[in-house]
Write a protein that holds these residues in place. Structure first.
Motif, short mmCIF file in Angstrom:
data_model
loop_
_atom_site.label_atom_id
_atom_site.label_comp_id
_atom_site.label_asym_id
_atom_site.label_seq_id
_atom_site.Cartn_x
_atom_site.Cartn_y
_atom_site.Cartn_z
N VAL A 33 86.86 -52.82 93.99
CA VAL A 33 86.34 -51.72 93.17
C VAL A 33 87.05 -50.42 93.52
O VAL A 33 87.45 -49.65 92.64
N LYS A 34 87.25 -50.18 94.82
CA LYS A 34 87.90 -48.94 95.26
C LYS A 34 89.33 -48.86 94.73
O LYS A 34 89.76 -47.80 94.24
N ASN A 35 90.05 -49.97 94.81
CA ASN A 35 91.43 -49.97 94.31
C ASN A 35 91.48 -49.75 92.81
O ASN A 35 92.37 -49.05 92.30
N ALA A 36 90.52 -50.33 92.08
CA ALA A 36 90.48 -50.15 90.63
C ALA A 36 90.19 -48.71 90.27
O ALA A 36 90.79 -48.15 89.34
N VAL A 37 89.28 -48.09 91.01
CA VAL A 37 88.95 -46.67 90.77
C VAL A 37 90.16 -45.79 91.03
O VAL A 37 90.48 -44.89 90.25
#
Length: 295
Positions: free
Chosen positions: A219-223
């Motif tokens: 999720v962090k990488n996608a954000v």
């Protein structure tokens, strides 16, 4: 001694064929007009049926209004189709005939033909509230397309229209569409009214999550990839939703659980447009020819 011939009891007399009643004949004639797109004859038949006090059913009104809505696309028939179409619809309501979804769609198309998008949309809401007519996506098409054709961009994308599509998507279990319209509400409306909130609450209360793995790193990488805005991964996690109402203070902290809510200002498309604008501005100021390659 002579024998008399008697009827064979094993072969009962055939019933005489009965002629259809006047209302059935009227419906058959209307359906024939619909196939041949003969609006004038259909209206003449309708006037005659009224004068003879025929008992008109939903099938009669459906055939008439379908023909009127189709004829409204013909410039030479448009005025007549609109005039008679709305009169037929008013007559139907005064006769206490309950419409169905197909009929409401026909009348919405008539309203859109005269560019009255507000009437088309109010009609759908009225039929839903008064007669429990369940709309389909096609029912909303005339109003939405009319909003866009009239360049009423704000109305075409405002909360009521998005909520209508959200309700249809939730009612038919189209999970991806629900997600899509929730994102539209987030990006264009931000805050929603009580009616929209109830639709959202009911949907989450009756659904199970079947999304991607709840991987915080993912999720962090996608954000980060999307510029710090929306992650774009769809539903995250597995299991039933826990639906509760609460309030949030000015700092974005939940008053019930104390968790800090995240703020999403821009999505991936907005991030990309912003990046391109910054790069374009820099290239206007930069004299080096290879700047566009190194950006």
């Amino acid at each position: 001694m002579s024998n008399t011939t008697s009827a064979n009891p094993s072969k009962p007399n055939k019933k005489r064929k009965t002629n259809p009643n006047p209302e059935t004949n009227f419906l058959i004639s209307l359906q024939s007009c619909t196939k041949s797109k003969d609006l004038a004859t259909a209206i003449s038949l309708y006037e005659s049926a009224l004068s003879l006090n025929f008992r008109l059913s939903l099938h009669h009104f459906n055939a008439l209004l379908y023909l009127c809505s189709n004829s409204a696309t013909d410039p030479s028939l448009k005025d007549s189709a609109l005039r008679h179409g709305f009169r037929v619809f008013d007559q139907m309501l005064s006769n206490n005939v309950i419409p169905n979804e197909a009929l409401v769609t026909s009348v919405a198309r008539l309203a859109a033909s005269k560019k009255d998008s507000d009437y088309a949309f109010e009609l759908i809401k009225r039929m839903n509230n008064e007669f429990n007519v369940v709309p389909r996506l096609r029912t909303y098409d005339p109003a939405l397309f009319c909003f866009c054709e009239n360049l009423e961009a704000q109305k075409a994308y405002e909360e009521q229209e998005i909520t209508a599509l959200l309700k249809v998507s939730a009612g038919t279990g189209r999970v991806e569409k629900v997600y899509q319209y929730l994102q539209k509400l987030r990006s264009t409306v931000r805050c929603v009214n009580e009616e929209t909130g109830k639709i959202i609450e009911d949907w989450f209360s009756g659904q199970k999550v079947n999304g991607v793995s709840c991987d915080l790193g993912l999720v962090k990488n996608a954000v980060l990839k999307n510029g710090g805005g929306w992650h774009g991964l769809g539903w995250i996690g597995q299991g039933k939703w826990v639906v509760k109402r609460g309030s949030v203070d000015e700092s974005g902290k939940c008053c019930s659980c104390g968790n800090q809510l995240a703020c999403v200002d821009i999505d991936d498309a907005e991030t990309e447009r912003f990046a391109q604008s910054v790069a374009a501005l820099a290239m206007e100021q930069e004299v080096k020819a290879n700047f566009s390659e190194s950006q």
